[in-house]
Design a protein around this motif. Structure first.
Motif, PDB file in Angstrom:
ATOM      1  N   VAL A  32       0.787  -1.212  -0.007  1.00 12.43           N
ATOM      2  CA  VAL A  32      -0.086   0.086   0.099  1.00 12.43           C
ATOM      3  C   VAL A  32       0.806   1.306   0.006  1.00 12.43           C
ATOM      4  CG1 VAL A  32      -1.606   1.441   1.358  1.00 12.43           C
ATOM      5  CG2 VAL A  32      -1.996  -0.999   1.219  1.00 12.43           C
ATOM      6  N   THR A  33       1.877   1.237   0.892  1.00 16.28           N
ATOM      7  CA  THR A  33       2.972   2.362   0.855  1.00 16.28           C
ATOM      8  C   THR A  33       3.490   2.601  -0.425  1.00 16.28           C
ATOM      9  OG1 THR A  33       3.170   2.025   3.165  1.00 16.28           O
ATOM     10  CG2 THR A  33       4.632   3.429   1.874  1.00 16.28           C
ATOM     11  N   ILE A  34       4.094   1.610  -0.988  1.00 19.07           N
ATOM     12  CA  ILE A  34       4.674   1.746  -2.360  1.00 19.07           C
ATOM     13  C   ILE A  34       3.845   2.485  -3.373  1.00 19.07           C
ATOM     14  CG2 ILE A  34       5.812   0.498  -4.230  1.00 19.07           C
ATOM     15  CD1 ILE A  34       7.010  -1.274  -2.275  1.00 19.07           C
ATOM     16  N   VAL A  35       2.403   1.889  -3.245  1.00 19.06           N
ATOM     17  CA  VAL A  35       1.545   2.544  -4.312  1.00 19.06           C
ATOM     18  C   VAL A  35       1.130   3.753  -4.028  1.00 19.06           C
ATOM     19  CG1 VAL A  35      -0.993   2.079  -4.941  1.00 19.06           C
ATOM     20  CG2 VAL A  35       0.343   0.130  -4.917  1.00 19.06           C
ATOM     21  N   VAL A  36       1.066   4.147  -2.827  1.00 14.34           N
ATOM     22  CA  VAL A  36       0.787   5.664  -2.300  1.00 14.34           C
ATOM     23  C   VAL A  36       1.873   6.643  -2.546  1.00 14.34           C
ATOM     24  CG1 VAL A  36       0.270   7.334  -0.509  1.00 14.34           C
ATOM     25  CG2 VAL A  36      -0.950   5.046  -0.803  1.00 14.34           C
ATOM     26  N   LEU A  37       3.272   6.108  -2.352  1.00 13.25           N
ATOM     27  CA  LEU A  37       4.228   6.840  -2.631  1.00 13.25           C
ATOM     28  C   LEU A  37       4.521   6.994  -4.268  1.00 13.25           C
ATOM     29  CD1 LEU A  37       6.926   5.632  -0.106  1.00 13.25           C
ATOM     30  CD2 LEU A  37       5.430   7.665   0.152  1.00 13.25           C
ATOM     31  N   ALA A  38       4.265   6.144  -4.942  1.00 11.54           N
ATOM     32  CA  ALA A  38       4.359   6.131  -6.338  1.00 11.54           C
ATOM     33  C   ALA A  38       3.357   6.895  -6.976  1.00 11.54           C
ATOM     34  CB  ALA A  38       4.291   4.805  -6.861  1.00 11.54           C
ATOM     35  N   ALA A  39       2.242   7.266  -6.277  1.00 12.71           N
ATOM     36  CA  ALA A  39       0.963   8.170  -6.918  1.00 12.71           C
ATOM     37  C   ALA A  39       1.250   9.437  -6.450  1.00 12.71           C
ATOM     38  CB  ALA A  39      -0.169   7.338  -6.394  1.00 12.71           C
ATOM     39  N   TRP A  40       1.823   9.843  -5.117  1.00 17.24           N
ATOM     40  CA  TRP A  40       1.596  11.012  -4.549  1.00 17.24           C
ATOM     41  C   TRP A  40       3.025  11.672  -4.470  1.00 17.24           C
ATOM     42  CZ3 TRP A  40      -2.602  13.633  -2.751  1.00 17.24           C
ATOM     43  CH2 TRP A  40      -3.619  12.754  -2.834  1.00 17.24           C
ATOM     44  N   LEU A  41       4.100  11.103  -4.735  1.00 16.96           N
ATOM     45  CA  LEU A  41       5.370  11.752  -4.730  1.00 16.96           C
ATOM     46  C   LEU A  41       6.066  11.949  -6.195  1.00 16.96           C
ATOM     47  CD1 LEU A  41       7.443  10.209  -1.721  1.00 16.96           C
ATOM     48  CD2 LEU A  41       5.796  11.817  -1.817  1.00 16.96           C
ATOM     49  N   SER A  42       6.531  12.849  -6.346  1.00 13.22           N
ATOM     50  CA  SER A  42       7.143  13.236  -7.610  1.00 13.22           C
ATOM     51  C   SER A  42       8.517  12.481  -7.813  1.00 13.22           C
ATOM     52  CB  SER A  42       7.714  14.555  -7.794  1.00 13.22           C
ATOM     53  OG  SER A  42       8.900  14.954  -6.946  1.00 13.22           O
ATOM     54  N   LEU A  43       8.962  12.244  -9.149  1.00 15.71           N
ATOM     55  CA  LEU A  43      10.274  11.357  -9.274  1.00 15.71           C
ATOM     56  C   LEU A  43      11.363  11.845  -8.229  1.00 15.71           C
ATOM     57  CD1 LEU A  43      10.079  10.378 -13.038  1.00 15.71           C
ATOM     58  CD2 LEU A  43       9.611   8.863 -11.437  1.00 15.71           C
ATOM     59  N   PRO A  44      11.673  12.957  -8.258  1.00 13.23           N
ATOM     60  CA  PRO A  44      12.789  13.439  -7.539  1.00 13.23           C
ATOM     61  C   PRO A  44      12.424  13.124  -5.973  1.00 13.23           C
ATOM     62  CG  PRO A  44      12.240  15.042  -8.995  1.00 13.23           C
ATOM     63  CD  PRO A  44      11.401  14.108  -9.025  1.00 13.23           C
ATOM     64  N   GLU A  45      11.405  13.363  -5.531  1.00 11.25           N
ATOM     65  CA  GLU A  45      10.819  13.038  -4.171  1.00 11.25           C
ATOM     66  C   GLU A  45      10.955  11.579  -3.837  1.00 11.25           C
ATOM     67  OE1 GLU A  45       7.717  16.688  -2.919  1.00 11.25           O
ATOM     68  OE2 GLU A  45       6.943  14.816  -4.045  1.00 11.25           O
ATOM     69  N   TYR A  46      10.422  10.714  -4.684  1.00 13.92           N
ATOM     70  CA  TYR A  46      10.518   9.376  -4.547  1.00 13.92           C
ATOM     71  C   TYR A  46      12.184   8.917  -4.502  1.00 13.92           C
ATOM     72  CZ  TYR A  46       9.085   4.538  -4.897  1.00 13.92           C
ATOM     73  OH  TYR A  46       8.692   3.209  -4.363  1.00 13.92           O
ATOM     74  N   GLY A  47      12.886   9.484  -5.307  1.00 16.93           N
ATOM     75  CA  GLY A  47      14.408   8.976  -5.191  1.00 16.93           C
ATOM     76  C   GLY A  47      15.134   9.590  -4.018  1.00 16.93           C
ATOM     77  N   ILE A  48      14.724  10.622  -3.321  1.00 15.60           N
ATOM     78  CA  ILE A  48      14.900  10.997  -2.172  1.00 15.60           C
ATOM     79  C   ILE A  48      14.609  10.213  -1.128  1.00 15.60           C
ATOM     80  CG2 ILE A  48      15.023  13.088  -0.478  1.00 15.60           C
ATOM     81  CD1 ILE A  48      14.918  14.983  -2.814  1.00 15.60           C
TER      82      ILE A  48
END
Length: 426
Positions: A32-48
């Motif tokens: 669930v967390t991966i799905v949410v992060l992938a949907a709500w974070l931008s690519l740079p934010e996800y990388g950070i």
């Protein structure tokens, strides 16, 4: 059903069952967390966020530096002096980990040219201050093989951490969401384990116990450091070489592939170590190894199925922007299989008081990874995936060639450990 399980396998099956139940709970929340992060974070934010988790994992290895392993492993007659001293050592380790990560965070952020990374790492460091409060309770639960109690509560803690991270991401906290999740998860850990029904020990210092714990802890710390560096080397190098967008793509593939595989293998190792320590105390560990590797093969089959299923579950669970990277996830799932065999072998050696063998094989595996990245010189996500897969397959080849030798090795630290862990050492 119970009659179908051989008596000599019951404890291992029991341990695995509860740890796997905990893993299902934590794995669902992680998904669930991966799905949410992938949907709500931008690519740079996800990388950070993923880079922060990788750096945090390297510091976190201090918490696994051996005091708990000694409490789980020692003879009953030694427990009254080992446990109080282990508690003192665990407090020192956690305070050191907190200070190390807090003060190194600005330098790490400067290295990766990311100001946001510093604040995320510093707040994640605060979570270390909670764990020593209940460390002895957790050690004693594992020692007594009470993994039903431990597994369900640890799984619940991980789920609380993951879901807190997801909620924070939806609330707009960006990459800082992972720090919020870590702190809330640490608080939950204390609340759930503080009243554990185990033998209680006050903190205390015993010089011989300290020497014994420090001797093993030093070797385990080196081994855990090499293992953590081996596991995080790709993301640390990718954070330096890839652009923020490409780092986000690779981080996602890694989380959906290796990340889920690591959580499953981690649950298996957590259930395996207390079982092996109990078998070692009763001199039955040798006869247990064949069934241990049989279970390992079974879990490897799950990773293989995950690899094949990546082309199905990635488009179904994630948004369309991630669907083109299903092949990335599929390939990375395969790299979890060699890592599992390496970790299981290291777990066996640690239970046999042969932690120095861990250092040898961990050093070899890390050296293989470094050489692979130097030779391949990856500059894109797919090249990083190829380098990761090649190096992990080389680990498996190396391990298969060295297992017979490693169990009969007589390198110099072995005599020291055998004397340190003799029944008459206190």
């Amino acid at each position: 059903m119970k009659m179908l399980i051989p008596s000599h396998c019951k404890q291992l099956v029991h341990n695995m069952s509860w740890m796997m139940a905990a893993e299902i709970l934590s794995r669902l929340s992680r998904l669930v967390t991966i799905v949410v992060l992938a949907a709500w974070l931008s690519l740079p934010e996800y990388g950070i966020a993923m880079l922060a988790l990788a750096c945090h994992e390297l510091t976190r290895l201090l918490l696994r530096s051996g005091s708990g392993a000694v409490v789980i492993q020692c003879e009953e007659s030694q427990l009254s002096v080992i446990a109080p001293t282990a508690g003192i050592i665990q407090w020192g380790i956690c305070l050191s980990a907190c200070l190390l990560q807090w003060f190194s965070a600005p330098y790490i952020a400067a290295f990766y040219d990311s100001k946001d990374l510093s604040m995320v790492l510093q707040w994640m460091a605060v979570s270390y201050l909670f764990y020593p409060i209940v460390a002895l309770n957790v050690f004693m639960l594992n020692r007594s093989n009470r993994l039903r109690y431990f597994g369900l509560r640890s799984g619940l803690c991980v789920s609380i951490e993951n879901l807190s991270c997801a909620i924070a991401a939806v609330a707009g906290y960006g990459a800082f969401s992972v720090a919020i999740g870590k702190i809330i998860g640490a608080v939950a850990w204390v609340l759930l384990f503080y009243f554990a029904p185990v033998q209680k020990f006050s903190l205390g210092y015993h010089h011989k116990a300290f020497i014994k714990i420090a001797t093993l802890s030093g070797t385990i710390f080196i081994s855990e450091g090499l293992r953590a560096l081996r596991g995080q080397l790709d993301i640390l190098i990718a954070g330096r070489l890839l652009t923020p967008d490409l780092l986000g793509i690779y981080s996602f593939a890694r989380s959906a592939g290796i990340g889920l595989g690591k959580s499953l293998s981690g649950a298996f190792i957590s259930g395996l170590y207390p079982y092996l320590c109990e078998k070692n105390r009763s001199s039955e560990i040798g006869s247990s190894l064949s069934r241990v590797y049989l279970f390992t093969i079974g879990i490897s089959a799950v990773f293989l199925l995950q690899s094949l299923g990546a082309f199905i579950y990635i488009p179904l669970l994630f948004s369309e922007k991630w669907a083109p990277y299903s092949n990335f996830v599929s390939l990375l799932c395969l790299s979890a299989i060699p890592a599992l065999f390496v970790d299981v072998s290291c777990c066996i050696w640690r239970a046999q008081n042969r932690a120095e063998n861990e250092v040898v094989i961990s050093t070899i595996c890390l050296f293989i990874s470094v050489i692979t990245f130097v030779v391949v010189r990856p500059s894109s996500p797919i090249e990083f995936i190829h380098a990761t897969l090649i190096s992990s397959m080389c680990w498996l080849i190396t391990l298969s060639a060295h297992i017979p030798k490693m169990f009969s090795m007589k390198i110099f630290p072995l005599k020291l450990y055998r004397s340190q862990f003799s029944k008459n050492s206190f």
